[in-house]
Design a protein around this motif. Structure first.
Motif, short mmCIF file in Angstrom:
data_model
loop_
_atom_site.label_atom_id
_atom_site.label_comp_id
_atom_site.label_asym_id
_atom_site.label_seq_id
_atom_site.Cartn_x
_atom_site.Cartn_y
_atom_site.Cartn_z
N THR A 97 19.32 51.40 39.29
CA THR A 97 20.17 52.26 40.96
C THR A 97 19.64 53.59 41.24
OG1 THR A 97 22.03 50.44 41.00
CG2 THR A 97 22.78 52.73 41.65
N ARG A 98 19.58 54.70 39.85
CA ARG A 98 19.67 55.59 40.07
C ARG A 98 17.67 55.85 40.75
NH1 ARG A 98 21.67 59.88 37.91
NH2 ARG A 98 21.20 61.77 37.65
N GLY A 99 17.28 55.45 39.84
CA GLY A 99 15.75 55.90 40.03
C GLY A 99 15.03 54.97 42.38
N VAL A 100 16.41 54.19 42.19
CA VAL A 100 16.45 53.92 43.80
C VAL A 100 16.84 55.42 44.52
CG1 VAL A 100 17.14 52.52 45.57
CG2 VAL A 100 16.57 51.35 43.72
N ALA A 101 17.99 55.37 44.13
CA ALA A 101 18.46 56.48 45.14
C ALA A 101 17.44 57.64 44.63
CB ALA A 101 19.85 57.14 44.36
N LYS A 102 16.80 58.18 43.46
CA LYS A 102 15.55 59.09 43.85
C LYS A 102 14.48 58.91 43.84
CE LYS A 102 16.82 61.88 40.14
NZ LYS A 102 16.89 62.56 38.78
N MET A 103 14.18 57.59 44.35
CA MET A 103 13.23 56.77 45.03
C MET A 103 11.94 57.58 43.35
SD MET A 103 12.82 55.93 47.61
CE MET A 103 14.38 55.45 49.09
N SER A 104 12.73 57.23 42.42
CA SER A 104 11.38 57.86 40.92
C SER A 104 11.79 56.75 40.52
CB SER A 104 12.90 59.02 40.39
OG SER A 104 11.48 59.02 39.06
N LEU A 105 10.29 56.21 39.77
CA LEU A 105 9.78 55.33 38.70
C LEU A 105 9.67 56.20 37.30
CD1 LEU A 105 7.06 53.45 41.02
CD2 LEU A 105 9.21 52.60 40.57
N ASP A 106 9.86 57.36 37.24
CA ASP A 106 10.09 57.85 35.76
C ASP A 106 11.44 56.75 35.36
OD1 ASP A 106 11.29 59.24 33.73
OD2 ASP A 106 11.22 61.24 35.23
N PRO A 107 10.74 55.89 33.60
CA PRO A 107 11.65 55.70 33.05
C PRO A 107 13.27 56.57 33.02
CG PRO A 107 9.14 56.05 32.08
CD PRO A 107 9.21 56.70 33.83
N ALA A 108 12.64 57.36 32.70
CA ALA A 108 14.35 58.14 32.35
C ALA A 108 15.57 58.10 33.92
CB ALA A 108 14.40 60.25 32.06
N ASP A 109 14.87 57.67 34.99
CA ASP A 109 15.65 57.12 36.22
C ASP A 109 15.90 55.97 36.19
OD1 ASP A 109 15.89 60.14 37.17
OD2 ASP A 109 13.39 59.77 38.02
N LEU A 110 15.11 55.55 35.15
CA LEU A 110 15.50 54.06 35.58
C LEU A 110 16.35 52.71 35.10
CD1 LEU A 110 11.71 52.78 35.52
CD2 LEU A 110 13.12 52.90 37.70
#
Length: 172
Positions: A97-110
């Motif tokens: 969810t966080r990665g989708v919200a931030k458009m991020s593939l950073d492991p910390a955001d997944l």
């Protein structure tokens, strides 16, 4: 004038009620065809983090699942995007969810955690959730975290009847 006996008066009414209750299920007259059952997708499941991790696209013959906002989607049809070595494979097998919200593939955001997201990120999350995932991919379940609290007690904010494709008879 004598009063009618209650039991005798109700029998015709009960018979009529039974006929009316069954009438919608009768086949159309003259058609001679049995009605088709309604189309349904596969029953939804409740996924633990460990179970969801099995569907990360690493196994060639397994489906590919990812979760957003606690809803598990089957993204196998987008294998070129989510399969092993594909650009968005990092999102699969977990609630991202966080990665989708931030458009991020950073492991910390997944992660499922939305703490500290900006209003713009939350708006983006809702937009992608609705216009991409819900519109394009079948829902196959929910994360346990969405339905249960950390201590295992039921999440009282979760209402199965409000969830798409959720049929409580298939679950419990």
């Amino acid at each position: 004038m004598a009063c009618p006996v209650p039991g005798r008066r109700l029998r015709p009414l009960a018979a009529l009620a039974l006929v009316l209750a069954l009438a919608p299920r009768l086949p159309a007259s003259g058609a001679g065809q049995t009605p088709r059952p309604a189309e349904r997708g596969p029953p939804v499941r409740l996924f633990t983090e460990e179970e969801l991790a099995r569907y990360s696209g690493e196994e060639e013959d397994e489906p590919i699942y990812l979760a957003v906002k606690g809803v598990v989607f089957d993204v196998t049809s987008g294998k070129e995007l989510y399969g092993r070595g594909a650009p968005y494979n990092a999102l699969t097998g977990k609630d991202s969810t966080r990665g989708v919200a931030k458009m991020s593939l950073d492991p910390a955001d997944l992660t499922h955690d939305t703490t500290g997201l900006t209003a713009k990120e939350l708006e983006s999350l809702e937009d992608v959730f609705t216009k991409v995932y819900k519109a394009k991919y079948p829902i196959v379940g929910y994360t346990a975290r969405r339905i249960l609290n950390e201590d295992g007690s039921p999440n009282l904010d979760f209402k199965p009847e409000d969830q798409p494709h959720f049929d409580i008879k298939d679950e419990f």
